[in-house]
Design a protein around this motif. Structure first.
Motif, PDB file in Angstrom:
ATOM      1  N   GLU A 115      -9.028  16.605 -37.071  1.00 27.40           N
ATOM      2  CA  GLU A 115      -9.952  17.742 -37.011  1.00 27.40           C
ATOM      3  C   GLU A 115     -10.995  17.699 -38.125  1.00 27.40           C
ATOM      4  OE1 GLU A 115      -7.803  21.553 -36.710  1.00 27.40           O
ATOM      5  OE2 GLU A 115      -6.265  20.387 -35.676  1.00 27.40           O
ATOM      6  N   ASP A 164     -16.090  14.465 -37.802  1.00 28.63           N
ATOM      7  CA  ASP A 164     -17.161  15.130 -37.072  1.00 28.63           C
ATOM      8  C   ASP A 164     -17.030  14.888 -35.575  1.00 28.63           C
ATOM      9  OD1 ASP A 164     -18.804  16.192 -39.333  1.00 28.63           O
ATOM     10  OD2 ASP A 164     -18.665  14.086 -39.907  1.00 28.63           O
ATOM     11  N   ARG A 165     -16.564  13.703 -35.204  1.00 30.41           N
ATOM     12  CA  ARG A 165     -16.323  13.421 -33.794  1.00 30.41           C
ATOM     13  C   ARG A 165     -15.071  12.546 -33.645  1.00 30.41           C
ATOM     14  NH1 ARG A 165     -18.686  17.094 -32.936  1.00 30.41           N
ATOM     15  NH2 ARG A 165     -20.463  17.516 -31.591  1.00 30.41           N
ATOM     16  N   GLU A 171     -14.213  18.330 -31.046  1.00 29.26           N
ATOM     17  CA  GLU A 171     -14.793  17.118 -31.628  1.00 29.26           C
ATOM     18  C   GLU A 171     -14.868  15.966 -30.628  1.00 29.26           C
ATOM     19  OE1 GLU A 171     -12.137  18.703 -33.007  1.00 29.26           O
ATOM     20  OE2 GLU A 171     -13.141  19.704 -34.675  1.00 29.26           O
TER      21      GLU A 171
END
Ligand code: UDP
Length: 438
Positions: A169, A172-173, A189
């Motif tokens: 988590e 960012d992705r 994400e």
């Protein structure tokens, strides 16, 4: 600093025949916008397994279009890789009572690794799989960052998943290969795009069939008899025992059938291989028609890529009987050679094979055996399926497509990351990226 894997530079121009004009131009345009972007890829092993295979091509291609791409590996430790293999297995659904001591050792190794990374800089970080993913907890400058998960997350062990999701988590992705692998904890994400193979790598280049048969012969295989092959690490998820069972069943119908299983011990993050290999060896017994390859030394002067390529080309049918599979590059590689592949009914394989159209999907050894027999008795059908297999790989699973997906992701991240010096907040980039967002 982390150990760096040396990579050459590859030109996108050399891939012209494998991409549409539109895709080629898109890549060139994005490359122009991202010129000089420093991308650091981090994974756990420089060789063996699918991730290393992808980075071997992807990083040189990124360099070729003007990105400053680098590939690093985390320090190898046997006790750590034992734990991460357990975690990997649990994330693919195996029962595992994740002990506190293992959690602690994982975190300790991440903390040590992060110390080696604290002076490293990048415009975008891409971390592959859970082995190195935990470093993010110790690196406040680690943004924008992507965690690329190559595993089958369709039914993870909840305990281990929650542990891992805790630091996923922070990225960012999080990129996964199939929508089936998007879990609620990282839905926000999640980005979905599958891996790809490199058609210019010697493993995937057209190889003269006569030469391939010579190679097979030199390995002891009788080239006048039918051959079914699985190329895969000796790993329970690849179901090697199921392969042997399917082969034995099929052999009742086709008595001169031969089996080759290639799982060379190459990956430093896979300590489980020898145990599984021994079980498979015991199951095969002294069948003179079964060939197991695990020791890279038996290849002599033969390169691993040539060995894999030749074996796939020399086979009548290729199996990938996995019960869980993040993607399965071996499926793509064999399909690209126009082979009829019989795959297990698992995540990444279902994405590549449309049953009965460009290959077969089979859930059990019995079903696999039936399909082996069908294909060997119908070489015209095998060829027809193989032709469609190759077309579908060309359309969906070649390296320029993967490069293009990463470029979209990098544009999105650099445009939207508040602290990024390249941030331009472009609406165009936002829209371009949206199809990948869940
Ligand atoms: N591979 C290889 N030699 C072997 C077994 C596998 O070079 O003896 C390669 C195979 O050709 C493929 C990769 O390792 O490129 C395996 O990737 P895949 O996604 O199929 O599975 P993974 O090992 O990552 O689970």
């Amino acid at each position: 600093m982390l150990p760096k894997v040396q990579t050459p530079v590859k030109k996108i121009e050399d891939y012209r025949e494998y991409i549409s004009r539109k895709q080629y131009e898109e890549i060139k345009k994005k490359a122009e916008r991202l010129k000089g972007l420093k991308v650091n890829m981090v994974n756990s092993t420089p060789r063996g397994g699918g991730v290393a295979e992808i980075l071997k091509s992807l990083v040189p291609l990124m360099k070729g279009i003007g990105l400053k791409a680098n590939w690093y590996t985390i320090p190898a430790r046997e006790d750590f890789f034992k734990i991460t293999k357990e975690m990997h297995n649990a994330l693919q659904g195996k029962m595992y009572d994740f002990p506190f001591s293992a959690r602690k050792r994982y975190i300790q190794h991440m903390a040590r690794t992060a110390t080696m990374m604290k002076d490293m800089e990048a415009d975008v970080w891409v971390v592959h799989d859970p082995q190195p993913a935990g470093v993010i907890q110790y690196l406040p400058h680690f943004h924008p960052s992507v965690c690329r998960l190559h595993i089958d997350l369709s039914s993870p062990n909840q305990d281990v998943w929650e542990f891992v999701a805790g630091f996923l988590e922070m990225y960012d992705r999080v990129v996964v290969s199939s929508k089936e692998f998007v879990r609620p904890e990282v839905e926000k994400e999640a980005v979905v795009f599958p891996p790809a193979i490199d058609p210019l790598m010697s493993k995937n280049q057209p190889m003269d069939e006569k030469y391939c048969l010579e190679v097979a012969k030199s390995l002891g295989i009788d080239i006048k008899k039918p051959l079914v092959t699985q190329v895969s690490r000796f790993d329970p998820w690849k179901d090697p025992l199921g392969v042997v069972k399917a082969y034995k069943l099929a052999k009742k119908e086709i008595p001169n059938l031969q089996l080759a299983m290639a799982g060379l011990f190459l990956a430093q993050d896979d300590p489980e291989g020898l145990k599984v290999y021994k079980k498979v060896k015991a199951e095969v017994g002294n069948d003179p028609d079964a060939f197991l390859f695990s020791d890279p030394n038996v290849l002599g002067g033969l390169k691993v890529d040539t060995f894999v390529n030749a074996l796939q080309v020399a086979s009548d049918v290729v199996l990938q009987k996995s019960v869980k599979e993040g993607f399965g590059l071996t499926v793509t590689e064999a399909m690209w050679k126009g082979k009829a592949v019989i795959g297990g009914k698992a995540g990444g394989i279902k994405m590549q094979i449309k049953d009965g159209e460009n290959g077969f999907v089979a859930a059990t050894p019995e079903e696999t055996a039936q399909k082996i027999v069908k294909l060997i008795r119908n070489p015209d059908m095998a060829r027809r399926i193989g032709r469609r297999a190759k077309e579908s790989v060309k359309k969906n699973f070649l390296m320029p497509r993967l490069l293009n997906d990463y470029l979209d992701l990098f544009e999105y991240l650099t445009a939207h990351h508040a602290n990024n010096k390249r941030s331009n907040g472009s609406q165009e980039v936002m829209e371009m990226f949206s199809p990948y967002k869940k």
